[in-house]
Design a protein around this motif. Structure first.
Motif, mmCIF file in Angstrom:
data_model
loop_
_atom_site.group_PDB
_atom_site.id
_atom_site.type_symbol
_atom_site.label_atom_id
_atom_site.label_comp_id
_atom_site.label_asym_id
_atom_site.label_seq_id
_atom_site.Cartn_x
_atom_site.Cartn_y
_atom_site.Cartn_z
ATOM 1 N N LEU A 109 34.839 12.233 15.609
ATOM 2 C CA LEU A 109 36.214 11.786 15.387
ATOM 3 C C LEU A 109 36.344 11.013 14.079
ATOM 4 C CD1 LEU A 109 36.992 10.557 19.022
ATOM 5 C CD2 LEU A 109 37.603 12.748 17.950
ATOM 6 N N ASP A 110 35.223 10.409 13.646
ATOM 7 C CA ASP A 110 35.273 9.542 12.470
ATOM 8 C C ASP A 110 34.120 9.893 11.514
ATOM 9 O OD1 ASP A 110 35.298 7.529 10.646
ATOM 10 O OD2 ASP A 110 35.036 5.882 12.087
ATOM 11 N N PRO A 111 34.368 10.840 10.597
ATOM 12 C CA PRO A 111 33.302 11.297 9.696
ATOM 13 C C PRO A 111 32.749 10.187 8.793
ATOM 14 C CG PRO A 111 35.188 12.770 9.621
ATOM 15 C CD PRO A 111 35.624 11.565 10.383
ATOM 16 N N THR A 112 33.470 9.047 8.659
ATOM 17 C CA THR A 112 32.928 7.960 7.831
ATOM 18 C C THR A 112 31.642 7.401 8.455
ATOM 19 O OG1 THR A 112 34.201 6.225 8.925
ATOM 20 C CG2 THR A 112 35.226 7.273 6.993
ATOM 21 N N ALA A 113 31.430 7.702 9.747
ATOM 22 C CA ALA A 113 30.177 7.267 10.402
ATOM 23 C C ALA A 113 28.971 7.858 9.675
ATOM 24 C CB ALA A 113 30.172 7.696 11.870
ATOM 25 N N ARG A 114 29.180 8.982 8.965
ATOM 26 C CA ARG A 114 28.072 9.669 8.276
ATOM 27 C C ARG A 114 27.802 9.142 6.874
ATOM 28 N NH1 ARG A 114 30.451 14.447 10.622
ATOM 29 N NH2 ARG A 114 31.534 15.068 8.742
ATOM 30 N N GLU A 115 28.597 8.165 6.457
ATOM 31 C CA GLU A 115 28.489 7.729 5.058
ATOM 32 C C GLU A 115 27.091 7.263 4.658
ATOM 33 O OE1 GLU A 115 31.636 4.921 4.660
ATOM 34 O OE2 GLU A 115 33.077 6.460 4.016
ATOM 35 N N SER A 116 26.392 6.622 5.582
ATOM 36 C CA SER A 116 25.061 6.101 5.228
ATOM 37 C C SER A 116 23.936 6.994 5.704
ATOM 38 C CB SER A 116 24.865 4.720 5.864
ATOM 39 O OG SER A 116 25.904 3.879 5.503
ATOM 40 N N VAL A 117 24.269 8.273 5.942
ATOM 41 C CA VAL A 117 23.252 9.192 6.463
ATOM 42 C C VAL A 117 22.883 10.235 5.415
ATOM 43 C CG1 VAL A 117 22.697 10.804 8.333
ATOM 44 C CG2 VAL A 117 24.306 8.931 8.759
ATOM 45 N N GLY A 118 21.583 10.427 5.207
ATOM 46 C CA GLY A 118 21.103 11.509 4.349
ATOM 47 C C GLY A 118 20.542 12.596 5.253
ATOM 48 N N VAL A 119 20.791 13.849 4.894
ATOM 49 C CA VAL A 119 20.311 14.935 5.757
ATOM 50 C C VAL A 119 19.442 15.891 4.946
ATOM 51 C CG1 VAL A 119 20.983 16.737 7.386
ATOM 52 C CG2 VAL A 119 22.476 14.771 7.064
ATOM 53 N N ILE A 120 18.285 16.235 5.510
ATOM 54 C CA ILE A 120 17.357 17.177 4.865
ATOM 55 C C ILE A 120 17.200 18.366 5.805
ATOM 56 C CG2 ILE A 120 15.022 17.432 3.902
ATOM 57 C CD1 ILE A 120 16.264 15.024 2.734
ATOM 58 N N PHE A 121 17.414 19.562 5.289
ATOM 59 C CA PHE A 121 17.296 20.745 6.132
ATOM 60 C C PHE A 121 15.986 21.479 5.875
ATOM 61 C CE2 PHE A 121 21.884 20.026 5.765
ATOM 62 C CZ PHE A 121 22.184 19.930 7.115
ATOM 63 N N GLU A 122 15.744 22.490 6.722
ATOM 64 C CA GLU A 122 14.508 23.255 6.634
ATOM 65 C C GLU A 122 14.361 23.928 5.267
ATOM 66 O OE1 GLU A 122 14.259 25.886 9.931
ATOM 67 O OE2 GLU A 122 12.620 27.044 9.053
ATOM 68 N N ARG A 123 15.439 24.535 4.794
ATOM 69 C CA ARG A 123 15.397 25.188 3.482
ATOM 70 C C ARG A 123 16.449 24.554 2.598
ATOM 71 N NH1 ARG A 123 12.571 30.189 4.014
ATOM 72 N NH2 ARG A 123 12.197 30.530 6.217
ATOM 73 N N PRO A 124 16.020 23.600 1.771
ATOM 74 C CA PRO A 124 17.008 22.911 0.945
ATOM 75 C C PRO A 124 17.680 23.865 -0.022
ATOM 76 C CG PRO A 124 14.785 22.292 0.295
ATOM 77 C CD PRO A 124 14.653 23.169 1.498
ATOM 78 N N SER A 125 18.972 23.690 -0.191
ATOM 79 C CA SER A 125 19.652 24.557 -1.134
ATOM 80 C C SER A 125 20.410 23.696 -2.137
ATOM 81 C CB SER A 125 20.541 25.514 -0.335
ATOM 82 O OG SER A 125 21.864 25.429 -0.715
ATOM 83 N N LEU A 126 19.916 23.743 -3.364
ATOM 84 C CA LEU A 126 20.553 23.027 -4.474
ATOM 85 C C LEU A 126 20.665 24.035 -5.617
ATOM 86 C CD1 LEU A 126 18.527 19.681 -4.233
ATOM 87 C CD2 LEU A 126 20.999 19.895 -3.963
ATOM 88 N N PRO A 127 21.535 23.802 -6.612
ATOM 89 C CA PRO A 127 21.679 24.791 -7.692
ATOM 90 C C PRO A 127 20.328 25.110 -8.347
ATOM 91 C CG PRO A 127 23.407 23.153 -7.802
ATOM 92 C CD PRO A 127 22.455 22.680 -6.752
ATOM 93 N N ALA A 128 19.984 26.415 -8.372
ATOM 94 C CA ALA A 128 18.623 26.832 -8.736
ATOM 95 C C ALA A 128 18.267 26.612 -10.204
ATOM 96 C CB ALA A 128 18.439 28.301 -8.375
ATOM 97 N N THR A 129 19.256 26.734 -11.085
ATOM 98 C CA THR A 129 18.908 26.721 -12.506
ATOM 99 C C THR A 129 18.943 25.312 -13.105
ATOM 100 O OG1 THR A 129 21.221 27.205 -12.986
ATOM 101 C CG2 THR A 129 19.698 29.093 -12.945
ATOM 102 N N MET A 130 19.448 24.372 -12.348
ATOM 103 C CA MET A 130 19.600 23.021 -12.902
ATOM 104 C C MET A 130 18.304 22.217 -12.781
ATOM 105 S SD MET A 130 22.624 20.360 -11.979
ATOM 106 C CE MET A 130 24.067 21.250 -12.422
ATOM 107 N N PRO A 131 17.863 21.570 -13.892
ATOM 108 C CA PRO A 131 16.660 20.739 -13.776
ATOM 109 C C PRO A 131 16.880 19.655 -12.719
ATOM 110 C CG PRO A 131 17.305 20.997 -16.062
ATOM 111 C CD PRO A 131 18.416 21.571 -15.233
#
Ligand code: ATP
Length: 306
Positions: free
Chosen positions: A78-100
Motif C-alpha cells: 500500500l505504501d511503496p515508500t517503505a522500499r526507499e531504504s531497500v536495495g535488491v539484488i537479483f539472480e541475473r543482474p541487468s544493467l546497461p551492458a555497454t556502460m563502464p
C-alpha cells in the motif's frame, strides 16, 4: 486485521501468516518470518519452494492473499515508500551492458544525490577495484553480481535483499559474493536477506536461517540449532551399491551415490552402528576407502524436518 505498532518491535521486515496462491498452486501457505535490524537472515529452500514469492510479497511487488507484511513498519504493497531504504539484488543482474561500471555507479549517485566519495566507497566495499572502467556487459558473472551490489550500495540501503545472487556463479565467485555480503553486514550494519537453495553456503555467513518447503516454513533458527542434531557421513567406496546394501541390512539409513555412500546418523548409536557395520562389511570382502563427516545438505535437512 493489521499489526499494532507495539507488536512490531525493531523488525525491519515482518510477515505474519502470509498466504499467496497462483491459480490452484499455493506458493505461500501461512508464512511467518521476521528480520531484526542488523540481522543477516538466510532463506533456504529447493526450487519452487516459494522464496521469490516471499521476497516479492515482502517488498510489496506482489499482492498477498492474506496475512500481514510490514517493511520498516509499513505495508509495502500500500505504501511503496517503505522500499526507499531497500536495495535488491537479483539472480541475473541487468544493467546497461555497454556502460563502464563506474559510469553506472556515478549515474546512480546523481539520482540519489550522493557524493563521488560514496561511489568510491561502494566500489571498495563490493570488491570491484580494478574493474570499474570495464563495460558491465564484459564482466564475468561474479563481477556482474558485485557490480549490482555496488549499484545498490550507492543508495546506502539499510536493508539488502539478495534473491539467489550466487546461483549463476562458479564456486570461487560464489564465495566472493558471499564474502562481500558478509562484509556489508559487519562493516556497515546492513540488514540482509539472502535466498539460496545451497544450504552449506548460507550456513557459513548468516545469523539465522529460515527453511522453506512447498510454501511453508519447516525450520528456523541459528545455523547450529537448525542443523545441530543432523549428522551425515560419506563413506567413499569402490562399490557404493554393495556397501549401501550391507549398511541398510544393519538398520542404517544409507544411500548409494556414484563414488560414495551417504549415511544419515540419527545419534551416537548410529555412529557406533556404522563403525561396526563397516568392520563387518570389510570382513565379508566389501571394501571402503574412508569416512568423512560432512555438513548436511538441503535434502538431508528437509528429510529430517518435514
Ligand atoms: N507468476 C506466477 N504464476 C504462476 N505460478 C507461479 C508464479 N510465480 C511463482 N509461481 C509458482 O509458485 C511456486 C513458488 O515459486 P517461487 O518462484 O516463489 O519459488 P522459489 O523458491 O523462488 O524457486 P526458484 O528457486 O526455482 O526460483 C512455484 O510452484 C512456482 O511455479
Amino acid at each position: 486485521m493489521g499489526l499494532g505498532a507495539k507488536a512490531l518491535g525493531q523488525a525491519v521486515l515482518e510477515l505474519r501468516d502470509v498466504r499467496k496462491r497462483f491459480g490452484d498452486r499455493e506458493a505461500l501457505r501461512g508464512v511467518s518470518v521476521s528480520i531484526g535490524e542488523g540481522e543477516f537472515l538466510g532463506l533456504v529452500g529447493p526450487n519452487g519452494a516459494g522464496k521469490t514469492t516471499l521476497i516479492r510479497v515482502s517488498l510489496g511487488l506482489l499482492r498477498r492473499d492474506s496475512g500481514d507484511v510490514r517493511l520498516f513498519g509499513r505495508d509495502p504493497f500500500l505504501d511503496p515508500t517503505a522500499r526507499e531504504s531497500v536495495g535488491v539484488i537479483f539472480e541475473r543482474p541487468s544493467l546497461p551492458a555497454t556502460m563502464p561500471v563506474i559510469e553506472l555507479l556515478r549515474r546512480a549517485a546523481r539520482i540519489y544525490g550522493v557524493p563521488e566519495s560514496d561511489v568510491r566507497e561502494a566500489v571498495k566495499l563490493a570488491g570491484l577495484e580494478g574493474h570499474e572502467s570495464r563495460p558491465f556487459g564484459q564482466l564475468s558473472a561474479g563481477l556482474k553480481q558485485r557490480a549490482a551490489i555496488a549499484h545498490a550500495l550507492v543508495a546506502s540501503p539499510k536493508f539488502l535483499v539478495a534473491d539467489e545472487p550466487t546461483s549463476n556463479l562458479d564456486p570461487v565467485e560464489r564465495a566472493s559474493v558471499l564474502e562481500t555480503l558478509s562484509r556489508l553486514k559487519k562493516e556497515r550494519g546492513v540488514t540482509i536477506l539472502l535466498s539460496s537453495h545451497v544450504l552449506s553456503e548460507v550456513l557459513r555467513v548468516v545469523d539465522r536461517i529460515v527453511v522453506i518447503k512447498q510454501g511453508s516454513v519447516v525450520a528456523q533458527g541459528a545455523p547450529d540449532e537448525v542443523i545441530g542434531s543432523i549428522k551425515v557421513a560419506r563413506v567413499r567406496a569402490p562399490d557404493p551399491q554393495a556397501l549401501a546394501k550391507a549398511l541398510i541390512g544393519r538398520g542404517l539409513n544409507a544411500e548409494a551415490g556414484v563414488q560414495e555412500v551417504t549415511v544419515r546418523l540419527r545419534g551416537p548409536d548410529d555412529e557406533r552402528a556404522l563403525l561396526l557395520a563397516l568392520a563387518d562389511a570389510v570382513s565379508s570382502g566389501i571394501r571402503y576407502y574412508g569416512i568423512d563427516l560432512v555438513e548436511p545438505g538441503l535434502e538431508e535437512l528437509l528429510r529430517e524436518v518435514s
